[in-house]
Motif scaffolding. Structure first.
Motif, PDB file in Angstrom:
ATOM      1  N   PRO A 280       0.549  -1.309   0.032  1.00  0.00           N
ATOM      2  CA  PRO A 280      -0.102   0.089  -0.115  1.00  0.00           C
ATOM      3  C   PRO A 280       0.981   1.283  -0.130  1.00  0.00           C
ATOM      4  O   PRO A 280       1.835   1.277   0.472  1.00  0.00           O
ATOM      5  N   ASN A 281       0.210   2.282  -0.719  1.00  0.00           N
ATOM      6  CA  ASN A 281       0.818   3.644  -0.489  1.00  0.00           C
ATOM      7  C   ASN A 281       0.645   4.285   0.714  1.00  0.00           C
ATOM      8  O   ASN A 281      -0.108   3.549   1.646  1.00  0.00           O
ATOM      9  N   ASP A 282       1.024   5.333   1.342  1.00  0.00           N
ATOM     10  CA  ASP A 282       0.962   5.923   2.479  1.00  0.00           C
ATOM     11  C   ASP A 282      -0.463   6.333   2.731  1.00  0.00           C
ATOM     12  O   ASP A 282      -0.691   6.330   4.039  1.00  0.00           O
ATOM     13  N   ARG A 283      -1.342   6.458   1.664  1.00  0.00           N
ATOM     14  CA  ARG A 283      -2.721   6.563   1.993  1.00  0.00           C
ATOM     15  C   ARG A 283      -3.596   5.521   2.238  1.00  0.00           C
ATOM     16  O   ARG A 283      -4.705   5.367   2.592  1.00  0.00           O
ATOM     17  N   LYS A 284      -2.982   4.300   1.903  1.00  0.00           N
ATOM     18  CA  LYS A 284      -3.474   3.043   1.900  1.00  0.00           C
ATOM     19  C   LYS A 284      -4.754   3.147   1.113  1.00  0.00           C
ATOM     20  O   LYS A 284      -5.636   2.349   1.514  1.00  0.00           O
ATOM     21  N   ASP A 285      -4.671   3.618  -0.310  1.00  0.00           N
ATOM     22  CA  ASP A 285      -5.818   3.730  -1.026  1.00  0.00           C
ATOM     23  C   ASP A 285      -5.570   3.096  -2.334  1.00  0.00           C
ATOM     24  O   ASP A 285      -6.225   2.921  -3.279  1.00  0.00           O
ATOM     25  N   GLN A 286      -4.187   2.433  -2.447  1.00  0.00           N
ATOM     26  CA  GLN A 286      -3.800   1.973  -3.690  1.00  0.00           C
ATOM     27  C   GLN A 286      -2.483   0.912  -3.415  1.00  0.00           C
ATOM     28  O   GLN A 286      -1.766   1.360  -2.662  1.00  0.00           O
ATOM     29  N   CYS A 287      -2.562  -0.196  -4.204  1.00  0.00           N
ATOM     30  CA  CYS A 287      -1.487  -1.105  -4.018  1.00  0.00           C
ATOM     31  C   CYS A 287      -0.483  -0.665  -5.152  1.00  0.00           C
ATOM     32  O   CYS A 287      -0.790  -0.721  -6.444  1.00  0.00           O
ATOM     33  N   LEU A 288       0.605  -0.550  -4.576  1.00  0.00           N
ATOM     34  CA  LEU A 288       1.829  -0.120  -5.646  1.00  0.00           C
ATOM     35  C   LEU A 288       2.811  -1.166  -5.807  1.00  0.00           C
ATOM     36  O   LEU A 288       3.137  -1.917  -4.811  1.00  0.00           O
ATOM     37  N   PRO A 289       3.542  -1.291  -6.870  1.00  0.00           N
ATOM     38  CA  PRO A 289       4.586  -2.149  -6.796  1.00  0.00           C
ATOM     39  C   PRO A 289       5.606  -2.014  -5.758  1.00  0.00           C
ATOM     40  O   PRO A 289       5.973  -0.914  -5.555  1.00  0.00           O
ATOM     41  N   LYS A 290       5.908  -3.031  -4.988  1.00  0.00           N
ATOM     42  CA  LYS A 290       6.930  -2.839  -4.113  1.00  0.00           C
ATOM     43  C   LYS A 290       8.263  -2.488  -4.930  1.00  0.00           C
ATOM     44  O   LYS A 290       8.877  -2.916  -5.845  1.00  0.00           O
ATOM     45  N   PRO A 291       9.102  -1.376  -4.227  1.00  0.00           N
ATOM     46  CA  PRO A 291      10.194  -0.942  -4.881  1.00  0.00           C
ATOM     47  C   PRO A 291      11.243  -2.266  -4.539  1.00  0.00           C
ATOM     48  O   PRO A 291      11.340  -2.794  -3.664  1.00  0.00           O
ATOM     49  N   THR A 292      11.977  -2.668  -5.769  1.00  0.00           N
ATOM     50  CA  THR A 292      13.110  -3.465  -5.449  1.00  0.00           C
ATOM     51  C   THR A 292      14.532  -2.769  -5.377  1.00  0.00           C
ATOM     52  O   THR A 292      14.968  -1.925  -5.621  1.00  0.00           O
ATOM     53  N   GLU A 293      15.026  -3.565  -4.030  1.00  0.00           N
ATOM     54  CA  GLU A 293      16.321  -3.006  -3.548  1.00  0.00           C
ATOM     55  C   GLU A 293      17.302  -4.070  -3.734  1.00  0.00           C
ATOM     56  O   GLU A 293      17.441  -5.032  -3.839  1.00  0.00           O
ATOM     57  N   TYR A 294      18.553  -3.415  -4.137  1.00  0.00           N
ATOM     58  CA  TYR A 294      19.788  -3.820  -4.391  1.00  0.00           C
ATOM     59  C   TYR A 294      20.810  -2.985  -4.223  1.00  0.00           C
ATOM     60  O   TYR A 294      20.617  -1.862  -4.296  1.00  0.00           O
ATOM     61  N   LEU A 295      22.107  -3.493  -4.037  1.00  0.00           N
ATOM     62  CA  LEU A 295      23.170  -2.567  -3.979  1.00  0.00           C
ATOM     63  C   LEU A 295      23.591  -1.973  -5.218  1.00  0.00           C
ATOM     64  O   LEU A 295      23.936  -2.799  -6.288  1.00  0.00           O
ATOM     65  N   SER A 296      23.448  -0.824  -5.537  1.00  0.00           N
ATOM     66  CA  SER A 296      23.611   0.038  -6.803  1.00  0.00           C
ATOM     67  C   SER A 296      24.586   1.060  -6.900  1.00  0.00           C
ATOM     68  O   SER A 296      25.277   1.267  -5.830  1.00  0.00           O
ATOM     69  N   TYR A 297      25.222   0.930  -8.054  1.00  0.00           N
ATOM     70  CA  TYR A 297      26.532   2.041  -8.190  1.00  0.00           C
ATOM     71  C   TYR A 297      26.118   3.604  -7.995  1.00  0.00           C
ATOM     72  O   TYR A 297      26.856   4.273  -7.512  1.00  0.00           O
ATOM     73  N   LYS A 298      24.637   3.689  -7.919  1.00  0.00           N
ATOM     74  CA  LYS A 298      24.112   5.027  -8.044  1.00  0.00           C
ATOM     75  C   LYS A 298      24.062   5.498  -6.580  1.00  0.00           C
ATOM     76  O   LYS A 298      23.988   6.612  -6.511  1.00  0.00           O
ATOM     77  N   GLU A 299      23.742   4.693  -5.485  1.00  0.00           N
ATOM     78  CA  GLU A 299      23.817   5.040  -4.128  1.00  0.00           C
ATOM     79  C   GLU A 299      24.965   5.245  -3.597  1.00  0.00           C
ATOM     80  O   GLU A 299      26.083   4.659  -3.974  1.00  0.00           O
ATOM     81  N   ILE A 300      24.983   5.842  -2.500  1.00  0.00           N
ATOM     82  CA  ILE A 300      26.331   6.268  -1.652  1.00  0.00           C
ATOM     83  C   ILE A 300      27.057   5.023  -1.353  1.00  0.00           C
ATOM     84  O   ILE A 300      28.382   5.002  -1.780  1.00  0.00           O
ATOM     85  N   MET A 301      26.555   4.129  -0.900  1.00  0.00           N
ATOM     86  CA  MET A 301      27.332   2.863  -0.321  1.00  0.00           C
ATOM     87  C   MET A 301      27.905   2.088  -1.305  1.00  0.00           C
ATOM     88  O   MET A 301      29.062   1.745  -1.275  1.00  0.00           O
ATOM     89  N   GLY A 302      27.232   1.984  -2.714  1.00  0.00           N
ATOM     90  CA  GLY A 302      27.629   1.280  -3.772  1.00  0.00           C
ATOM     91  C   GLY A 302      28.680   2.124  -4.467  1.00  0.00           C
ATOM     92  O   GLY A 302      29.609   1.467  -4.689  1.00  0.00           O
ATOM     93  N   ALA A 303      28.336   3.300  -4.366  1.00  0.00           N
ATOM     94  CA  ALA A 303      29.647   4.177  -5.195  1.00  0.00           C
ATOM     95  C   ALA A 303      30.808   4.093  -4.103  1.00  0.00           C
ATOM     96  O   ALA A 303      32.002   3.997  -4.562  1.00  0.00           O
ATOM     97  N   LEU A 304      30.825   4.229  -2.968  1.00  0.00           N
ATOM     98  CA  LEU A 304      32.069   4.190  -1.880  1.00  0.00           C
ATOM     99  C   LEU A 304      32.783   2.748  -2.191  1.00  0.00           C
ATOM    100  O   LEU A 304      33.903   2.867  -2.125  1.00  0.00           O
ATOM    101  N   LEU A 305      31.945   1.723  -2.087  1.00  0.00           N
ATOM    102  CA  LEU A 305      32.652   0.554  -2.456  1.00  0.00           C
ATOM    103  C   LEU A 305      33.259   0.365  -3.370  1.00  0.00           C
ATOM    104  O   LEU A 305      34.443  -0.284  -3.518  1.00  0.00           O
ATOM    105  N   THR A 306      32.523   0.782  -4.869  1.00  0.00           N
ATOM    106  CA  THR A 306      33.216   0.901  -5.993  1.00  0.00           C
ATOM    107  C   THR A 306      34.684   1.475  -6.064  1.00  0.00           C
ATOM    108  O   THR A 306      35.536   1.190  -6.534  1.00  0.00           O
ATOM    109  N   ILE A 307      34.590   2.865  -5.357  1.00  0.00           N
ATOM    110  CA  ILE A 307      35.926   3.679  -5.387  1.00  0.00           C
ATOM    111  C   ILE A 307      36.956   2.691  -4.484  1.00  0.00           C
ATOM    112  O   ILE A 307      37.980   2.804  -5.027  1.00  0.00           O
TER     113      ILE A 307
END
Length: 780
Positions: free
Chosen positions: A490-517
């Motif tokens: 559910p979204n914050d208003r609980k009036d719609q089912c939204l696709p769950k966000p998919t989480e994985y370690l990405s180059y674009k996020e800070i942690m992924g970028a630091l590890l890449t460096i």
């Protein structure tokens, strides 16, 4: 045709069907009569209509229709119809008395009773009132129309003020019954009587004023409404939307400046307006000379013109030529013919019924298909209520207290469901509270909540509860919350089912970028170290530390740093298989090189002893073979793992409820732990051997650095196991990358940085003499 008008009003033209059989009826009616200008208008309309029908050569040809009043005692002809009464209660009494089931003798005299204003739904019961008909719709249709209006504006919480008359009580009971079906609730129901005390009036006003409902249904006859409004004046009742019954909603004489706060914006369904050519002139041209024998006409004339036909000390003499157009009352009001049109239609209904029944062609009636009949054979024909047609009207009052009745919509029961109620331009409506009122006990439960019935309150006073975690409601007043599919949340208003966000370690996020460096930094340092060793490959320190294994170790470290990059990014089939197998093989290659160097250090020390020939057993060929053998074991383990049950990308929806962890499932857990276990075994062997060689002379102090590096390596991976198991989502991958980087940096720094420091910053120590000088001389 006989005409009957109200017991409680002046009966100008009135007839009882059984005058000769029951003369006492007439006597009683005459004693109870009071003046009513509207009833006189109805009676005169009957006379006008009868005369109009008699002039029509096509309707009832060869016959004359006669309007007979109660004063015509000599009438011997059989009565075919009785027209009246205005009141539902009196109509019920008349039909009960004159009904064929009650008085058999009447059956031969009276065939039907037609009312123009008796609206009580109870009179539609043909078992009780088989001879009753009407040209005004039953109150049942008015109630349905009122409910349609309430539904249109979503008025679910209303109050009712009604009179104790049969007309109002029956309609109120029917309204409550039908309202429950439509989910409309009554906050209060208050009966008002003209004999109410001041205390009762104050109580009624307080109930209306303090109620939470903004809509008030005033279901009363005209006379009760006049009394009610008079008492409610000055009671500070404002901001209410009044709905009126058809009995008073078009009666403009109710308006006054003091009642503006009450009646402004009032709404109700009225009998449709009609035009009757010639009627206004007929009514206004009335003179006492038209009915010289009527005492009641004379009484009416004396009353409205304040004169007298007999000499009097208190009033002027009437000359009978006074003009009714100079008078303003119910009789002379020609602005609308709503109720009058029902009287007009009632007379025509009787005429057309007689005309149809008396048709005769070829010895049969073309209407009924049966044998022809004469006037004596006519019997009551059962039919239903008239088609209900109403105008929805709106009171728009001016500052002077006058009112304009504006038609804003209509209701037609003959139209299909959903199309029988129509509303015109809503912007032209004047409201009781200057805006469209909200009249609900509880605002609708918005999406994201569910509606729950509170058994201690009316159905309109429900409760709203927020949907539980993982559920939604996408409509107003949802009875239940729906569970989102596994891959949705559910979204914050609980009036719609939204696709769950998919989480994985990405180059674009800070942690992924630091590890890449850090991965790139490790590759760069390994490459830089390789260049330094290559430049100084002929120096004693490089030669003394087995340059071949050193370069192979640096190469394997580069691979270790690079394999960390396979853990970053969106998992796929190839990346999942590559990341674990590449990591396992490159680390075994790395540890094998370290293990080889450790063995070389030990063998080198043994080789310095007189008579020792141990180095020939672990020369360069043996070193290469040992590294290859150790690495091949890991390769075999990885091949078996990939063949039997390889790692694969997996959408983990169990760890987090609100998001999906895109991870690499191990496939075979045995394969994964076998790879790690083999690495740990080689690291432990290397650590033990290096630890045993830690006290070798300084010239061969590489064993100390290997000991430190293996200590770091083992500490990192021992810590890694619980962290790996307990870390959620992408942090699991981050922990694994950190372990790879930390152990790789540990090997690089502990084994190679001291040597690079000497080669660059202490070149004088990079000599065979300096290295050999630290070896104590031995006499063997």
């Amino acid at each position: 045709v006989f005409i009957n008008y109200s017991l409680n009003h002046m009966l100008y033209y009135r007839t009882i069907a059984v005058v000769h059989h029951y003369p006492q009826f007439l006597h009683i009616y005459m004693r109870l009569s009071l003046r009513n200008d509207r009833e006189l208008k109805f009676a005169r309309t009957v006379i006008f209509t009868v005369e109009e029908i008699n002039r029509d050569s096509k309707l009832l040809p060869g016959m004359t229709l006669e309007a007979v009043n109660g004063e015509e005692q000599s009438c011997k002809s059989r009565i075919q119809a009785l027209l009246g009464h205005s009141s539902s209660g009196v109509s019920e009494d008349i039909n009960t008395i004159l009904g064929p089931l009650s008085i058999p003798q009447v059956r031969t005299l009276l065939h039907l009773v037609v009312s123009h204003l008796s609206t009580c739904a109870c009179l539609s019961d043909k078992k009780l009132y088989p001879t009753f008909f009407r040209t005004v719709p039953s109150d049942r249709f008015q109630i349905i129309a009122l409910l349609k209006l309430m539904e249109y504006f979503d008025w679910r919480w209303v109050g009712i003020i009604h009179s104790p008359s049969m007309y109002a009580t029956q309609a109120t009971t029917e309204f409550i019954k039908e309202a429950k079906k439509e989910g409309i609730c009554v906050e209060y129901m208050k009966s008002f009587s003209r004999s109410s005390t001041t205390s009762d009036s104050i109580t009624t006003a307080e109930i209306i004023r303090s109620s939470s409902s903004k809509v008030v249904l005033l279901f009363m006859s005209l006379s009760y409404t006049k009394a009610f409004l008079k008492i409610m004046e000055g009671r500070n009742i404002t901001g209410k939307q009044w709905l009126g019954s058809e009995s008073w909603i078009t009666q403009t004489d109710l308006a006054s400046a003091t009642r503006k706060s009450i009646l402004q914006g009032a709404m109700g369904f009225a009998i449709p307006e009609a035009s009757i050519p010639g009627l206004a002139e007929f009514l206004l041209n009335l003179k006492p000379s038209d009915e010289p024998e009527s005492a009641m006409i004379r009484a009416f004339w004396e009353d409205v013109f304040h004169c007298s036909f007999t000499p009097s000390n208190t009033s002027a003499m009437c000359n009978g030529t006074e003009d009714l157009r100079t008078i303003s009352n119910d009789y002379t009001d020609m602005t609308e013919f709503r109720a009058v049109n029902n009287v007009y239609k009632a007379v025509y209904a009787v005429a057309h019924a007689l005309h149809a029944l008396l048709q005769c062609r070829n010895a049969s009636n073309p209407t009924t298909g049966k044998q022809c009949v004469n006037m004596k054979d006519i019997q009551p024909k059962q039919n239903g209520d008239t088609v209900a047609q109403y105008d929805l009207v709106n009171w728009q009052m001016r500052e002077d207290g006058s009112v304009e009745i504006v038609s804003i919509g209509e209701y037609d029961s003959s139209s299909s469901e959903g199309k029988n109620f129509k509303l015109n331009d809503i912007t032209k409506i004047i409201w009781g509270g200057n805006h469209i009122p909200r009249s609900v006990c509880r605002e609708p439960c918005p999406p994201g909540t569910r509606k729950a019935i509170n058994k201690r309150k009316p159905i309109c006073c429900f409760d709203c509860f927020e949907c539980p975690e993982g559920t939604i409601s996408n409509q107003t007043n949802a009875p239940e919350c729906l569970i989102c599919p596994p891959e949705f949340w559910p979204n914050d208003r609980k009036d719609q089912c939204l696709p769950k966000p998919t989480e994985y370690l990405s180059y674009k996020e800070i942690m992924g970028a630091l590890l890449t460096i850090f991965c790139c930094l490790g590759v760069f340092l390994s490459l830089l170290t390789s260049i330094i060793f290559l430049v100084h490959k002929e120096t004693p320190i490089v030669k003394a530390n087995n340059s071949e294994l050193s370069f192979l170790l640096l190469f394997s470290l580069k691979l270790c740093f690079l394999c960390s990059l396979t853990f970053i990014g969106r998992p796929s089939d190839w990346s999942c298989m590559l990341r674990h197998t590449a990591f396992g093989i490159t680390f075994v290659l790395c540890i094998s090189c370290v293990l080889g160097k450790t063995i070389v250090v030990l063998m080198a020390f043994r080789a310095t002893l007189p008579g020792s020939n141990v180095m020939k057993w672990f020369g360069p060929p043996q070193q290469r073979l040992s590294v290859l053998a150790f690495t091949l074991v890991q390769v075999v383990i990885c091949i078996l793992w990939l063949t039997i049950n390889p790692p694969f990308p997996n959408r983990n929806m169990n760890y987090y409820k609100e998001k999906i962890i895109l991870e690499c499932a191990l496939g075979s857990a045995i394969g994964f732990w076998a790879v790690l276990g083999y690495i740990g075994l080689l690291a432990l062997m290397c650590f033990i051997l290096a630890f045993l060689a830690r006290k070798l002379p300084d010239s061969f102090n590489e064993a100390k650095f290997i000991t430190f590096s293996m200590l770091i390596f083992c500490a990192v991976w021992i810590t890694f196991i619980p962290a790996y198991v307990s870390s959620p989502g992408k942090f699991t991958v981050a922990v694994e990358i950190f372990a790879i980087l930390a152990s790789s940096f540990g090997l690089l720094i502990c084994i190679f940085v001291p040597k690079c420091y000497i080669m660059i910053f202490k070149p004088e120590q990079n000599s065979k003499k300096h290295m050999m000088g630290k070896i104590p001389s031995r006499t063997l």
